[in-house]
Write an enzyme that holds these catalytic residues in place. Structure first.
Site, PDB file in Angstrom:
ATOM      1  N   GLY A  79       8.863  -5.362  -8.637  1.00  0.00           N
ATOM      2  CA  GLY A  79       9.668  -4.222  -9.066  1.00  0.00           C
ATOM      3  C   GLY A  79      11.159  -4.484  -8.909  1.00  0.00           C
ATOM      4  O   GLY A  79      11.602  -5.018  -7.896  1.00  0.00           O
TER       5      GLY A  79
ATOM      6  N   ASP B 170      13.391  -3.435  -5.787  1.00  0.00           N
ATOM      7  CA  ASP B 170      13.807  -4.354  -4.728  1.00  0.00           C
ATOM      8  C   ASP B 170      14.505  -5.545  -5.394  1.00  0.00           C
ATOM      9  O   ASP B 170      13.957  -6.641  -5.489  1.00  0.00           O
ATOM     10  CB  ASP B 170      12.587  -4.777  -3.909  1.00  0.00           C
TER      11      ASP B 170
ATOM     12  N   GLY C  56       5.232   3.926  -9.032  1.00  0.00           N
ATOM     13  CA  GLY C  56       6.013   2.695  -9.192  1.00  0.00           C
ATOM     14  C   GLY C  56       5.097   1.479  -9.124  1.00  0.00           C
ATOM     15  O   GLY C  56       5.165   0.582  -9.970  1.00  0.00           O
ATOM     16  N   HIS C  57       4.220   1.456  -8.122  1.00  0.00           N
ATOM     17  CA  HIS C  57       3.263   0.352  -8.012  1.00  0.00           C
ATOM     18  C   HIS C  57       2.373   0.306  -9.264  1.00  0.00           C
ATOM     19  O   HIS C  57       2.094  -0.770  -9.803  1.00  0.00           O
ATOM     20  CB  HIS C  57       2.360   0.542  -6.792  1.00  0.00           C
TER      21      HIS C  57
ATOM     22  N   LEU D   1       0.349   3.591  -2.141  1.00  0.00           N
ATOM     23  CA  LEU D   1       0.703   3.373  -3.544  1.00  0.00           C
ATOM     24  C   LEU D   1       1.225   4.637  -4.224  1.00  0.00           C
ATOM     25  O   LEU D   1       0.828   5.750  -3.895  1.00  0.00           O
ATOM     26  CB  LEU D   1      -0.524   2.848  -4.301  1.00  0.00           C
ATOM     27  N   HIS D   2       2.112   4.409  -5.177  1.00  0.00           N
ATOM     28  CA  HIS D   2       2.682   5.504  -5.970  1.00  0.00           C
ATOM     29  C   HIS D   2       2.826   5.010  -7.403  1.00  0.00           C
ATOM     30  O   HIS D   2       2.438   3.870  -7.716  1.00  0.00           O
ATOM     31  CB  HIS D   2       4.025   5.947  -5.377  1.00  0.00           C
TER      32      HIS D   2
ATOM     33  N   GLY E 164       0.805  -1.222   0.000  1.00  0.00           N
ATOM     34  CA  GLY E 164       0.000   0.000   0.000  1.00  0.00           C
ATOM     35  C   GLY E 164       0.833   1.263   0.000  1.00  0.00           C
ATOM     36  O   GLY E 164       2.020   1.237  -0.334  1.00  0.00           O
TER      37      GLY E 164
HETATM   38  P1  AMP Z   1       5.983  -2.447  -1.610  1.00  0.00           P
HETATM   39  O1  AMP Z   1       4.607  -1.905  -1.495  1.00  0.00           O
HETATM   40  O2  AMP Z   1       7.055  -1.475  -1.272  1.00  0.00           O
HETATM   41  O3  AMP Z   1       6.131  -3.789  -0.919  1.00  0.00           O
HETATM   42  O4  AMP Z   1       6.208  -2.744  -3.148  1.00  0.00           O
HETATM   43  C1  AMP Z   1       5.340  -3.561  -3.873  1.00  0.00           C
HETATM   44  C2  AMP Z   1       5.959  -3.857  -5.217  1.00  0.00           C
HETATM   45  O5  AMP Z   1       6.159  -2.627  -5.919  1.00  0.00           O
HETATM   46  C3  AMP Z   1       7.320  -4.535  -5.103  1.00  0.00           C
HETATM   47  O6  AMP Z   1       7.439  -5.525  -6.114  1.00  0.00           O
HETATM   48  C4  AMP Z   1       8.270  -3.391  -5.333  1.00  0.00           C
HETATM   49  O7  AMP Z   1       9.528  -3.786  -5.848  1.00  0.00           O
HETATM   50  C5  AMP Z   1       7.501  -2.565  -6.350  1.00  0.00           C
HETATM   51  N1  AMP Z   1       7.974  -1.178  -6.354  1.00  0.00           N
HETATM   52  C6  AMP Z   1       8.146  -0.372  -5.281  1.00  0.00           C
HETATM   53  N2  AMP Z   1       8.652   0.809  -5.656  1.00  0.00           N
HETATM   54  C7  AMP Z   1       8.828   0.744  -6.998  1.00  0.00           C
HETATM   55  C8  AMP Z   1       9.316   1.656  -7.992  1.00  0.00           C
HETATM   56  N3  AMP Z   1       9.756   2.858  -7.676  1.00  0.00           N
HETATM   57  N4  AMP Z   1       9.347   1.242  -9.276  1.00  0.00           N
HETATM   58  C9  AMP Z   1       8.904   0.004  -9.618  1.00  0.00           C
HETATM   59  N5  AMP Z   1       8.438  -0.904  -8.737  1.00  0.00           N
HETATM   60  C10 AMP Z   1       8.392  -0.537  -7.442  1.00  0.00           C
END
Ligand code: AMP
Length: 292
Positions: free
Chosen positions: A161, A164, A48-49, A45-46, A43
């Protein structure tokens, strides 16, 4: 007067909070031949998500996002407590982005028998290096939640993503050792105009910290651009000194084999390499990487 066919496009997103309900819905969709593409998130969210969701929508597939702040992957209680939670806003973003299904479980739904891992995952070398070394238990928690989510959603495709980088490697291994029938797709990192990798944690940066945070990406770019021109240890030292000078506390600035994450003492043109940095700014820990 001819009326436009429609003035607004409405998207409908189903939201499920229980395993029973989402499993029943997705079983029916799968039986109709739908391809299921899954984007797990925590969550806040931005863009990237949303880039992961966009990649999943190319298939075309029934897109399923999950929002679950997984307690077992936080090795620091304060980090878990302070993790940003913006569910209403997230729902609006996902609906607007035409996500089909959102899974929004609570902790008891994902961990009905408690949070203990019955048998630790054999993650091998990945668990002892970089994030594995600095965040003991983190990848066990990540593997645990992703295996649970995969067994609930049973997607054909899993979108992760590259932000990570090591997590992608860990989950590739999870899929392998647990014989999970899913194809992993990794999506390039989405960045802010100054190069800072988008992250839910960026919301916690003060204005001053935010203005400095792009330096991590600049260091990665300098590691990339000095390939073949300088020894890595010199660039590494320069980056460390610069980051410390600007108030960061670097955990690591490393060069690794992109396939195995084996740490490399110097540039090796015969391999595909990745540069990885983890550094604190104030109490916020940021990570980023760049494939060379
Ligand atoms: P998180 O909510 O941080 O657990 O991320 C969820 C998914 O979004 C993971 O697969 C992350 O690697 C991916 N993600 C997070 N930030 C970015 C970003 N800036 N660009 C691309 N994917 C991202």
């Amino acid at each position: 007067m001819a009326l436009p066919l429609y003035d607004f496009i409405y998207f409908i997103m189903f939201i499920f909070k229980t395993v029973k309900d989402i499993a029943a819905y997705l079983d029916a969709q799968r039986a109709q031949g739908k391809i299921i593409a899954f984007v797990p998130t925590m969550g806040a969210l931005h863009k990237g998500h949303l880039s992961l969701l966009k990649a999943a929508q190319q298939v075309p597939a029934l897109t399923v996002c999950s929002i679950f702040v997984n307690p077992t992957q936080f090795n620091n209680a304060a980090d878990l407590e302070k993790y940003p939670r913006t569910t209403e806003q997230d729902i609006a973003l996902l609906t607007e982005a035409a996500c089909d299904v959102l899974f929004l479980p609570d902790v008891a739904e994902v961990y009905p028998d408690g949070r203990d891992i019955q048998e630790p995952y054999d993650l091998g070398y990945l668990e002892s290096v970089l994030e594995g070394a600095y965040r003991p238990g983190h990848f066990q928690g990540v593997a645990q939640v992703v295996e649970r989510l995969l067994r609930i959603v049973k997607p054909h495709k899993l979108y992760l993503g590259q932000k990570d980088f090591q997590q992608v490697a860990v989950l590739r291994r999870l899929i392998d050792i647990r014989h999970l029938d899913v194809t992993l797709e990794s999506v390039p990192t989405t960045r802010e105009p100054d190069g800072l990798a988008m992250s839910s944690r960026n919301r916690r940066l003060t204005e001053t910290q935010r203005s400095l945070a792009g330096l991590i990406y600049q260091c990665l770019v300098s590691i990339q651009s000095k390939k073949g021109m300088q020894s890595f240890s010199v660039v590494q030292k320069e980056c460390r000194e610069l980051l410390i000078h600007k108030g960061f506390r670097p955990d690591y600035i490393e060069l690794a084999d992109a396939a195995t994450l084996e740490l490399l003492p110097d540039y090796d043109p015969s391999r595909k390499m990745v540069a990885l940095i983890a550094a604190y700014i104030g109490e916020i820990r940021l990570i980023d990487n760049l494939v060379l």
